[in-house]
Design an enzyme around this catalytic site. Structure first.
Site, PDB file in Angstrom:
ATOM      1  N   ASP A   1       0.868  -1.178   0.000  1.00  0.00           N
ATOM      2  CA  ASP A   1       0.000   0.000   0.000  1.00  0.00           C
ATOM      3  C   ASP A   1       0.903   1.226   0.000  1.00  0.00           C
ATOM      4  OD1 ASP A   1       0.877   0.465   2.552  1.00  0.00           O
ATOM      5  OD2 ASP A   1      -0.971  -0.154   3.519  1.00  0.00           O
ATOM      6  N   SER A   2       0.338   2.391  -0.279  1.00  0.00           N
ATOM      7  CA  SER A   2       1.160   3.578  -0.491  1.00  0.00           C
ATOM      8  C   SER A   2       1.490   4.286   0.803  1.00  0.00           C
ATOM      9  CB  SER A   2       0.399   4.553  -1.375  1.00  0.00           C
ATOM     10  OG  SER A   2      -0.782   4.951  -0.701  1.00  0.00           O
ATOM     11  N   GLY A   3       0.832   3.929   1.877  1.00  0.00           N
ATOM     12  CA  GLY A   3       1.023   4.656   3.128  1.00  0.00           C
ATOM     13  C   GLY A   3      -0.059   5.686   3.378  1.00  0.00           C
ATOM     14  N   GLY A   4      -0.897   5.925   2.388  1.00  0.00           N
ATOM     15  CA  GLY A   4      -1.936   6.944   2.509  1.00  0.00           C
ATOM     16  C   GLY A   4      -2.818   6.735   3.736  1.00  0.00           C
ATOM     17  N   PHE A   5      -3.295   5.502   3.907  1.00  0.00           N
ATOM     18  CA  PHE A   5      -4.223   5.224   4.998  1.00  0.00           C
ATOM     19  C   PHE A   5      -3.586   5.518   6.357  1.00  0.00           C
ATOM     20  CE2 PHE A   5      -6.330   2.466   8.072  1.00  0.00           C
ATOM     21  CZ  PHE A   5      -7.650   2.823   7.869  1.00  0.00           C
TER      22      PHE A   5
ATOM     23  N   ASP B   1      -3.016   8.107  -1.877  1.00  0.00           N
ATOM     24  CA  ASP B   1      -4.374   8.646  -1.942  1.00  0.00           C
ATOM     25  C   ASP B   1      -4.697   9.356  -0.636  1.00  0.00           C
ATOM     26  OD1 ASP B   1      -4.336   6.266  -0.465  1.00  0.00           O
ATOM     27  OD2 ASP B   1      -6.487   5.993  -0.717  1.00  0.00           O
TER      28      ASP B   1
ATOM     29  N   GLN C   1     -11.709   6.920  -4.658  1.00  0.00           N
ATOM     30  CA  GLN C   1     -12.229   7.425  -3.388  1.00  0.00           C
ATOM     31  C   GLN C   1     -13.661   7.918  -3.617  1.00  0.00           C
ATOM     32  OE1 GLN C   1     -11.201   7.308  -0.319  1.00  0.00           O
ATOM     33  NE2 GLN C   1      -9.097   6.573  -0.542  1.00  0.00           N
TER      34      GLN C   1
ATOM     35  N   GLY D   1     -10.991   3.986   1.190  1.00  0.00           N
ATOM     36  CA  GLY D   1     -11.912   4.814   1.961  1.00  0.00           C
ATOM     37  C   GLY D   1     -13.188   4.101   2.355  1.00  0.00           C
TER      38      GLY D   1
ATOM     39  N   ASP E   1      -7.662  -7.091   1.556  1.00  0.00           N
ATOM     40  CA  ASP E   1      -6.680  -7.240   2.637  1.00  0.00           C
ATOM     41  C   ASP E   1      -7.331  -6.730   3.907  1.00  0.00           C
ATOM     42  OD1 ASP E   1      -6.290  -4.208   2.008  1.00  0.00           O
ATOM     43  OD2 ASP E   1      -5.203  -4.539   3.869  1.00  0.00           O
TER      44      ASP E   1
ATOM     45  N   CYS F   1     -11.891 -27.824   9.638  1.00  0.00           N
ATOM     46  CA  CYS F   1     -10.724 -27.054   9.195  1.00  0.00           C
ATOM     47  C   CYS F   1      -9.492 -27.954   9.261  1.00  0.00           C
ATOM     48  CB  CYS F   1     -10.541 -25.834  10.098  1.00  0.00           C
ATOM     49  SG  CYS F   1      -9.090 -24.832   9.679  1.00  0.00           S
TER      50      CYS F   1
ATOM     51  N   CYS G   1      -6.312 -26.904   9.087  1.00  0.00           N
ATOM     52  CA  CYS G   1      -5.086 -26.145   9.382  1.00  0.00           C
ATOM     53  C   CYS G   1      -4.283 -26.849  10.476  1.00  0.00           C
ATOM     54  CB  CYS G   1      -5.415 -24.700   9.767  1.00  0.00           C
ATOM     55  SG  CYS G   1      -5.873 -24.433  11.484  1.00  0.00           S
TER      56      CYS G   1
ATOM     57  N   CYS H   1      -6.068 -26.705  13.981  1.00  0.00           N
ATOM     58  CA  CYS H   1      -7.236 -27.569  14.185  1.00  0.00           C
ATOM     59  C   CYS H   1      -6.864 -29.045  14.090  1.00  0.00           C
ATOM     60  CB  CYS H   1      -8.322 -27.221  13.176  1.00  0.00           C
ATOM     61  SG  CYS H   1      -9.002 -25.577  13.458  1.00  0.00           S
TER      62      CYS H   1
ATOM     63  N   HIS I   1      -4.906 -20.342  12.243  1.00  0.00           N
ATOM     64  CA  HIS I   1      -6.291 -20.768  11.996  1.00  0.00           C
ATOM     65  C   HIS I   1      -7.120 -19.659  11.345  1.00  0.00           C
ATOM     66  CE1 HIS I   1     -10.313 -22.248  12.217  1.00  0.00           C
ATOM     67  NE2 HIS I   1     -10.626 -21.088  12.760  1.00  0.00           N
TER      68      HIS I   1
END
Ligand SMILES: [Zn+2]
Length: 374
Positions: free
Chosen positions: A92-96, A144, A186, A213, A263, A301, A303, A306, A332
């Site tokens: 990600d760009s770091g915007g958030f 952004d 956005q 956003g 994500d 499950c 995994c 489990c 898990h």
């Protein structure tokens, strides 16, 4: 030629199954990306991530530019080599993160204080691109402006229009041919503004599109409406990535709307707090009812957690704050989320997504044994 391409395999209503091809291999979509903020998914290693079926990871530009620094990661051969993960990576760009720190924003860029040492740091659309070129992910994101909701209409519109101008500058700054750059739509919960932002961002000609956003304070129906408005104006041949979405209902609704990539820190964060995601309703393993429970979190499950461990043992680890408890719950919860998205993909290919979604939602609400409480 783009570094990344997407091919459609099947559609079911607005939902689609496909393949994302990147310089580090192929990813089946819809795809969930575990979040490796600091080039590490908290509590697990790359072997664990491969074992739960992760095909692509997300890493965070904001944190990595500050520690250990993008230049160092570049010197170490880029993120893939640095963290020994040879499959696809998106940064990600770091915007958030930057915009959650209440930065000084101008047309030029943003200035904020480092969470590590309080020093002043600047980030511009161009520097966000250059940093991601040093980090070397398969997919970089434009810088952004993300506005928390609810927010005044004029503020959302101003941020959306500036994001668009920054997107154009980002494209001009981007030179790495073995790396894709995604634009970001956005527009808050205003469907018309979302549509405008999507159409104008699409016009710029990115390799794919983030829809940012969202999951920042709006209701699920506002989110789905904003998402649908954006998707309607994005080119069908390009991948669509809903940023920061990862709860069960949200993922299923977004997949049904036509989104391809996701994500979220939720599955890993909940795991570290003793919450286990399950098809039969989530479990809070801190609850005393699990003290002598010999069953695994979910019998269906397969995994590592489990397969090997009881709820009673996992509860004990969490109560004692054992590090292996964090790891086992994280494994898990990632397996659950990746399996959910993979099952949705199978349902799209079988033309039965709608039935699949109602079955999942019904099972989780009907049998929810231990929701929510601390
Ligand atoms: Zn499991």
């Amino acid at each position: 030629v783009s570094a990344v391409s997407w091919d459609q395999e099947a559609v079911d209503g607005a939902a689609r199954a496909g393949w994302l091809d990147t310089p580090h291999g192929r990813v089946a979509t819809p795809a969930f990306m575990p979040v490796g903020t600091r080039a590490a998914v908290k509590a697990v290693d790359v072997g664990d991530l491969a074992s739960v079926g992760a095909e692509i990871l997300l890493a965070n530009t904001y944190h990595l530019m500050l520690r250990p620094g993008a230049e160092l990661i570049g010197q170490m051969g880029g993120l893939h080599r640095f963290m020994s993960w040879d499959r696809p990576i998106l940064t990600d760009s770091g915007g958030f993160q930057v915009f959650s720190l209440d930065p000084a924003i101008s047309e030029e860029g943003a200035e904020f204080r480092s969470v590590y040492d309080g020093s002043r740091v600047g980030l511009t659309p161009e520097s966000a691109v250059h940093i991601q070129e040093s980090l070397g992910p398969d997919i970089a994101m434009v810088l952004d402006i993300c506005v928390g909701l609810p927010a005044a209409d004029d503020l959302v519109e101003m941020a959306t229009m500036r994001t668009l101008r920054w997107a154009e500058r980002s494209l001009q700054a981007h030179t790495r041919e073995d790396q894709a750059l995604f634009g970001i739509v956005q527009g808050g919960v205003d469907a018309a503004l979302r549509a405008r932002s999507a159409a104008a961002t699409a016009e710029l000609g990115f390799d794919g599109f983030g829809i940012g956003g969202l999951s920042v304070g709006e209701t699920p129906s506002q989110r789905d409406e904003a998402l649908a408005a954006a998707i309607a104006h994005l080119p069908p041949v390009k991948p669509r990535y809903v940023m920061g979405l990862g709860d069960t209902d949200g993922l299923l609704d977004a997949i049904a709307t036509g989104a391809d990539m996701f994500d979220c820190v939720l599955p890993t964060r909940l795991g570290r707090h003793g919450k286990a995601l399950s098809r039969l309703g989530d479990l809070n393993l801190k609850n005393a009812r699990f003290t002598a429970d010999e069953a695994p979190i979910d019998t269906a499950c397969d995994c590592l957690t489990c397969t090997n461990h009881s709820r009673a043992y996992l509860r004990h680890l969490i109560q004692m704050k054992e590090l292996s408890g964090h790891r086992l719950l994280t494994i898990h919860n990632l397996a659950y989320t990746l399996d959910l998205v993979a099952a949705a993909r199978d349902a799209i290919r079988a033309g039965s997504l709608r039935e699949f979604i109602s079955t999942v939602k019904e099972a989780r609400s009907g049998f929810a044994v231990d929701r929510g409480e601390a």
